[in-house]
Design a protein around this motif. Sequence first.
Motif, PDB file in Angstrom:
ATOM      1  N   VAL A   1       0.426  -1.439  -0.190  1.00  0.00           N
ATOM      2  CA  VAL A   1      -0.133   0.234  -0.439  1.00  0.00           C
ATOM      3  C   VAL A   1       1.068   1.386  -0.306  1.00  0.00           C
ATOM      4  O   VAL A   1       1.847   1.388   0.225  1.00  0.00           O
ATOM      5  N   ILE A   2       0.427   2.055  -0.704  1.00  0.00           N
ATOM      6  CA  ILE A   2       1.123   3.874   0.487  1.00  0.00           C
ATOM      7  C   ILE A   2       0.499   5.130   0.753  1.00  0.00           C
ATOM      8  O   ILE A   2      -1.206   4.475   1.054  1.00  0.00           O
ATOM      9  N   LEU A   3       0.804   5.236   2.160  1.00  0.00           N
ATOM     10  CA  LEU A   3       0.336   6.335   2.536  1.00  0.00           C
ATOM     11  C   LEU A   3       0.062   7.511   2.203  1.00  0.00           C
ATOM     12  O   LEU A   3       0.864   8.243   1.077  1.00  0.00           O
ATOM     13  N   LEU A   4      -1.476   7.891   2.008  1.00  0.00           N
ATOM     14  CA  LEU A   4      -1.482   8.944   0.857  1.00  0.00           C
ATOM     15  C   LEU A   4      -1.987  10.186   1.857  1.00  0.00           C
ATOM     16  O   LEU A   4      -2.532   9.958   3.031  1.00  0.00           O
ATOM     17  N   ALA A   5      -1.633  11.019   1.479  1.00  0.00           N
ATOM     18  CA  ALA A   5      -2.433  12.876   2.193  1.00  0.00           C
ATOM     19  C   ALA A   5      -3.268  13.247   1.276  1.00  0.00           C
ATOM     20  O   ALA A   5      -3.272  13.864   0.663  1.00  0.00           O
ATOM     21  N   GLU A   6      -4.312  13.335   1.776  1.00  0.00           N
ATOM     22  CA  GLU A   6      -5.388  14.772   1.201  1.00  0.00           C
ATOM     23  C   GLU A   6      -4.846  16.241   1.262  1.00  0.00           C
ATOM     24  O   GLU A   6      -4.955  16.176   2.910  1.00  0.00           O
ATOM     25  N   VAL A   7      -5.027  16.206   0.107  1.00  0.00           N
ATOM     26  CA  VAL A   7      -4.971  17.951   0.714  1.00  0.00           C
ATOM     27  C   VAL A   7      -5.768  18.847  -0.274  1.00  0.00           C
ATOM     28  O   VAL A   7      -6.080  18.634  -1.697  1.00  0.00           O
ATOM     29  N   PRO A   8      -6.593  19.367   0.713  1.00  0.00           N
ATOM     30  CA  PRO A   8      -7.985  20.149  -0.105  1.00  0.00           C
ATOM     31  C   PRO A   8      -7.580  21.028  -1.367  1.00  0.00           C
ATOM     32  O   PRO A   8      -6.234  21.691  -1.301  1.00  0.00           O
ATOM     33  N   TYR A   9      -7.973  20.861  -2.735  1.00  0.00           N
ATOM     34  CA  TYR A   9      -8.384  22.893  -3.316  1.00  0.00           C
ATOM     35  C   TYR A   9      -7.857  23.911  -3.107  1.00  0.00           C
ATOM     36  O   TYR A   9      -7.147  24.563  -3.568  1.00  0.00           O
ATOM     37  N   GLU A  10      -8.516  24.313  -1.910  1.00  0.00           N
ATOM     38  CA  GLU A  10      -8.826  25.386  -1.253  1.00  0.00           C
ATOM     39  C   GLU A  10      -6.835  25.490  -0.747  1.00  0.00           C
ATOM     40  O   GLU A  10      -6.334  26.688  -0.203  1.00  0.00           O
ATOM     41  N   LEU A  11      -6.222  24.009   0.086  1.00  0.00           N
ATOM     42  CA  LEU A  11      -5.041  25.281   0.295  1.00  0.00           C
ATOM     43  C   LEU A  11      -4.105  25.230  -0.651  1.00  0.00           C
ATOM     44  O   LEU A  11      -3.314  25.823  -0.238  1.00  0.00           O
ATOM     45  N   ILE A  12      -4.235  25.330  -1.862  1.00  0.00           N
ATOM     46  CA  ILE A  12      -3.506  25.378  -3.129  1.00  0.00           C
ATOM     47  C   ILE A  12      -3.324  27.034  -3.293  1.00  0.00           C
ATOM     48  O   ILE A  12      -4.014  27.237  -3.736  1.00  0.00           O
ATOM     49  N   GLU A  13      -1.572  27.582  -3.658  1.00  0.00           N
ATOM     50  CA  GLU A  13      -1.318  29.010  -3.511  1.00  0.00           C
ATOM     51  C   GLU A  13      -1.295  29.399  -5.693  1.00  0.00           C
ATOM     52  O   GLU A  13      -1.469  29.620  -6.182  1.00  0.00           O
ATOM     53  N   SER A  14      -0.467  27.965  -5.824  1.00  0.00           N
ATOM     54  CA  SER A  14      -0.035  27.853  -7.150  1.00  0.00           C
ATOM     55  C   SER A  14       0.097  26.814  -7.369  1.00  0.00           C
ATOM     56  O   SER A  14       0.973  25.918  -6.834  1.00  0.00           O
ATOM     57  N   PHE A  15       0.972  26.473  -8.818  1.00  0.00           N
ATOM     58  CA  PHE A  15       1.231  25.037  -9.382  1.00  0.00           C
ATOM     59  C   PHE A  15       2.151  25.325 -10.471  1.00  0.00           C
ATOM     60  O   PHE A  15       1.642  26.318 -11.902  1.00  0.00           O
ATOM     61  N   ASN A  16       3.069  24.836 -10.619  1.00  0.00           N
ATOM     62  CA  ASN A  16       3.789  25.367 -11.739  1.00  0.00           C
ATOM     63  C   ASN A  16       4.330  23.751 -11.999  1.00  0.00           C
ATOM     64  O   ASN A  16       5.151  23.528 -11.511  1.00  0.00           O
ATOM     65  N   PRO A  17       4.279  23.445 -12.804  1.00  0.00           N
ATOM     66  CA  PRO A  17       4.145  21.747 -14.158  1.00  0.00           C
ATOM     67  C   PRO A  17       5.125  21.461 -13.860  1.00  0.00           C
ATOM     68  O   PRO A  17       6.038  20.645 -14.413  1.00  0.00           O
ATOM     69  N   ASP A  18       6.539  23.137 -14.845  1.00  0.00           N
ATOM     70  CA  ASP A  18       7.688  22.440 -15.499  1.00  0.00           C
ATOM     71  C   ASP A  18       8.669  22.560 -14.404  1.00  0.00           C
ATOM     72  O   ASP A  18      10.018  22.299 -15.440  1.00  0.00           O
TER      73      ASP A  18
END
Length: 239
Positions: free
Chosen positions: A160-177
């Motif tokens: 198994v994998i230990l997973l963490a749920e992070v709600p969308y409202e905690l996200i400030e920015s995302f840089n995919p590159d």
Amino acid sequence: MSLLRNSIVHVGSWAALVGFSLWTYYDPGFEPVIGLIAGVVGIVTNVEDFPLGRGSRRKLTPEKKIELRDKWGPVFKDFFLRAARDSYRTDVIVHDVARLDHYPDVEEKGSGISPWFRVGFMGTYQRGILLGLRWTYLKQGADGNWHEYQLDRPDDVIKVILLAEVPYELIESFNPDGDNFYHKPHLYLHFDYGGQPYERLFYGEQRRLFEDSPFFYSQIAEFKPPPWIQRLKEKYRLF
């Protein structure tokens, strides 16, 4: 509330609590009880902004939560659909927005969660994204509880994998590159849950419906942190 004002409120509230508690103990009466209640109210009503704590939770309106979920949900669902199509698996660099300038320095010593760190970028759930903290193994005991094994694994364990749920409202920015230091996606989060960005932790078994579809994770068990005495022993190598 500013840090200075917040500190004054907390120091005053605790001073009132201690002082009026002593007054009530040695000379019970109406006046010290009122002061005692005022101290308790001052602490309780500002507990989320305690200046010595970390990761004070922001107070978001329902409308703001909807706005952020509508903003980020399509972004990450599209990201993982394309990742599945291209057989692309990756980690992500998570940043604490409140400690942004700590990156890319490495803290040799320190307590609590790091201001930035690298984890698995696993997928989405109904209200946010899933981060993979570690792969491990579980087995259900005779008592019905699930037990984790990393070394000296018995037979019939489940990976198994230990997973963490992070709600969308905690996200400030995302840089995919990525950037010049790490050519991995970068995720900038508000650490709103007691100084962490995790709403919930659970053990999940990785599955997929068909080839080239995104992975999903069936929950096997909730994550239960070890007792505080065990965490203390592990941290300071006691006993």
